[in-house]
Design an enzyme around this catalytic site. Structure first.
Site, PDB file in Angstrom:
ATOM      1  N   ASP A 152      56.768  26.732  30.643  1.00  0.00           N
ATOM      2  CA  ASP A 152      57.552  26.111  31.709  1.00  0.00           C
ATOM      3  C   ASP A 152      58.839  25.569  31.119  1.00  0.00           C
ATOM      4  O   ASP A 152      58.816  24.636  30.307  1.00  0.00           O
ATOM      5  CB  ASP A 152      56.724  24.992  32.352  1.00  0.00           C
ATOM      6  CG  ASP A 152      57.367  24.409  33.599  1.00  0.00           C
ATOM      7  OD1 ASP A 152      58.606  24.457  33.718  1.00  0.00           O
ATOM      8  OD2 ASP A 152      56.626  23.880  34.445  1.00  0.00           O
ATOM      9  N   SER A 198      55.490  21.318  41.573  1.00  0.00           N
ATOM     10  CA  SER A 198      56.680  20.757  40.933  1.00  0.00           C
ATOM     11  C   SER A 198      57.000  19.377  41.518  1.00  0.00           C
ATOM     12  O   SER A 198      56.179  18.464  41.412  1.00  0.00           O
ATOM     13  CB  SER A 198      57.847  21.734  41.072  1.00  0.00           C
ATOM     14  OG  SER A 198      58.930  21.349  40.263  1.00  0.00           O
ATOM     15  N   HIS A 227      57.352  28.091  34.984  1.00  0.00           N
ATOM     16  CA  HIS A 227      57.340  26.943  35.895  1.00  0.00           C
ATOM     17  C   HIS A 227      56.784  27.293  37.267  1.00  0.00           C
ATOM     18  O   HIS A 227      56.044  26.507  37.862  1.00  0.00           O
ATOM     19  CB  HIS A 227      58.755  26.386  36.041  1.00  0.00           C
ATOM     20  CG  HIS A 227      58.839  25.214  36.975  1.00  0.00           C
ATOM     21  ND1 HIS A 227      58.167  24.031  36.734  1.00  0.00           N
ATOM     22  CD2 HIS A 227      59.494  25.048  38.160  1.00  0.00           C
ATOM     23  CE1 HIS A 227      58.401  23.186  37.726  1.00  0.00           C
ATOM     24  NE2 HIS A 227      59.196  23.776  38.599  1.00  0.00           N
TER      25      HIS A 227
END
Length: 247
Positions: free
Chosen positions: A194, A101, A224
């Site tokens: 996601d 991320s 995600h």
């Protein structure tokens, strides 16, 4: 569980880290926003490295996990410098940077700074430039005015803050607007369900990177976090194959 150690920065703050030595490039894992090295993907990667005799480094950014500092002071540039300080102090030879991320944005900054030491990168739901595409114009105006903006947090009981310093620094180190001068092999993993970072961001990143040795893997039912058993297994296979490619 490997023991947690602390690396002192020049201003005295201590950065928590775990390190296991071994063969091949050292795999450095960069957690996501407000995450730390105790997360499932980081732990699985560290355990795999130790079991297979690979070198791996985990860390908590300042203001996160066991490290000193206030999260409100955290920026990508500050955390990049912490990663580089640990790499310089604890790692010999080439490095593979894996980022989850926000860590997938930070890995670009670290990779650029590593230069010839960068052997490869693995991004998991990479989120470069999320201060830009991930914020409304209203949010940007509030952040530019010095206000902290809070978002709903699907992973915990408290809202997630974005502080003005992080936003300003993020806008200054955006990467997707031009060519990213990295030529090392890159592997990008992204779930197509996601809800936080559109999977198209990984395609934009693949296009922006100068390297031709890029593979993007889309997980149709992946979210995600990509933290299910099958997702973690995919991450470990991807890292293992990249290590074999560059050694």
């Amino acid at each position: 569980m490997s023991e947690t150690h602390f690396h002192p920065m020049p201003d005295g703050r201590r950065i928590a880290y775990r390190h296991t030595s071994g063969s091949g490039p050292t795999i450095v894992f960069l957690p996501g926003y407000m995450s730390d090295m105790a997360g499932g993907k980081a732990t699985a990667l560290f355990d795999w490295a130790r079991h297979t005799g690979r070198s791996c480094l985990l860390l908590d950014y300042s203001g996160c996990g066991e490290s000193d500092g206030d999260f409100a002071d955290g920026t990508l540039s500050r955390w990049r410098d912490e990663v580089l300080a640990l790499v310089d102090a604890k790692v010999n030879g080439p490095v593979i940077v894996a980022g989850s991320s926000m860590g997938g944005w930070l890995m670009l900054l670290v990779g650029l700074a590593l230069g010839d030491r960068l052997a490869g990168m693995v991004g998991i739901a990479s989120a470069p430039d999320f201060t830009d595409w991930g914020r409304s114009e209203s949010d940007k105006a509030r952040l530019q005015a010095g206000e902290t903006v809070f978002d709903p947090n699907p992973y915990g009981p408290h809202p997630t803050p974005m502080h003005p310093a992080f936003f300003a620094d993020g806008q200054a180190v955006r990467q997707l607007g031009g060519t990213i001068p990295i030529d090392a092999p890159v592997r990008l993993l992204h779930g197509q369900r996601d809800a936080d970072v559109p999977w198209q961001i990984s395609l934009r990143l693949a296009e922006a990177l100068r390297s031709d040795a890029i593979q993007v893997t889309l997980v149709k039912d992946g979210d995600h976090r990509l933290s299910r058993d099958q997702d973690v297994a995919l991450l470990l296979r991807t890292v293992e194959q990249l290590v074999e490619t560059v050694t």
